[in-house]
Design a protein around this motif. Sequence first.
Motif, PDB file in Angstrom:
ATOM      1  N   ASN A 172       0.828  -1.211   0.000  1.00 28.86           N
ATOM      2  CA  ASN A 172       0.000   0.000   0.000  1.00 28.86           C
ATOM      3  C   ASN A 172       0.859   1.255   0.000  1.00 28.86           C
ATOM      4  N   GLN A 213       2.377   1.627  -3.474  1.00 29.13           N
ATOM      5  CA  GLN A 213       1.363   2.117  -4.413  1.00 29.13           C
ATOM      6  C   GLN A 213       1.087   3.601  -4.193  1.00 29.13           C
ATOM      7  N   GLU A 214       1.002   4.019  -2.951  1.00 28.95           N
ATOM      8  CA  GLU A 214       0.750   5.431  -2.650  1.00 28.95           C
ATOM      9  C   GLU A 214       1.861   6.310  -3.198  1.00 28.95           C
ATOM     10  N   GLY A 223       3.934   5.591  -5.666  1.00 25.86           N
ATOM     11  CA  GLY A 223       3.836   5.562  -7.130  1.00 25.86           C
ATOM     12  C   GLY A 223       2.714   6.448  -7.643  1.00 25.86           C
ATOM     13  N   ASN A 224       1.553   6.393  -7.007  1.00 26.46           N
ATOM     14  CA  ASN A 224       0.429   7.216  -7.442  1.00 26.46           C
ATOM     15  C   ASN A 224       0.715   8.699  -7.290  1.00 26.46           C
ATOM     16  N   ARG A 225       1.410   9.067  -6.233  1.00 25.34           N
ATOM     17  CA  ARG A 225       1.699  10.491  -6.006  1.00 25.34           C
ATOM     18  C   ARG A 225       2.801  11.006  -6.927  1.00 25.34           C
ATOM     19  N   ASP A 260       3.982   9.404  -9.951  1.00 26.71           N
ATOM     20  CA  ASP A 260       3.732   9.148 -11.369  1.00 26.71           C
ATOM     21  C   ASP A 260       2.303   9.429 -11.785  1.00 26.71           C
ATOM     22  N   GLY A 261       1.406   9.614 -10.831  1.00 29.00           N
ATOM     23  CA  GLY A 261      -0.009   9.790 -11.144  1.00 29.00           C
ATOM     24  C   GLY A 261      -0.705   8.439 -11.135  1.00 29.00           C
ATOM     25  N   ARG A 262      -1.975   8.470 -10.850  1.00 26.15           N
ATOM     26  CA  ARG A 262      -2.754   7.232 -10.826  1.00 26.15           C
ATOM     27  C   ARG A 262      -2.882   6.678 -12.229  1.00 26.15           C
ATOM     28  N   PRO A 263      -2.847   5.357 -12.368  1.00 25.05           N
ATOM     29  CA  PRO A 263      -3.070   4.777 -13.691  1.00 25.05           C
ATOM     30  C   PRO A 263      -4.483   5.104 -14.168  1.00 25.05           C
ATOM     31  N   VAL A 264      -4.606   5.404 -15.455  1.00 26.63           N
ATOM     32  CA  VAL A 264      -5.900   5.736 -16.031  1.00 26.63           C
ATOM     33  C   VAL A 264      -6.574   4.452 -16.480  1.00 26.63           C
TER      34      VAL A 264
END
Length: 104
Positions: A55, A58-59, A61-63, A65-69
């Motif tokens: 988790n 993932q957090e 990476g999301n912050r 690189d941005g959330r995967p679309v």
Amino acid sequence: MARRRGATRREAAVWAGALRKAALDTVASGPDKGQRKIDLIARQVVRLAMAGDLNAIQEIGNRLDGRPVAAAPLPDADAPLRVVYSWGETLEALPVADPAKPQR
């Protein structure tokens, strides 16, 4: 920040503002005195990620690189597609027209 279900826009803004204020406060005492709480939280997330917490990984990476679309669903997955290429324009995927009808 996503609104909680049933919250008005104003209520969500008040909650977001309170979280922002609390996170940007500095620690008043102890070994971390003077540091912003948000910085301490970020360091803890990195520590968790380094320890293998998925988790936390993932957090981060999301912050960064941005959330995967999510892929956009096609109108009808079984229908054939016609792809139109135009110079200088975006590509469009359109359903194939009935071959018995003339195309414009």
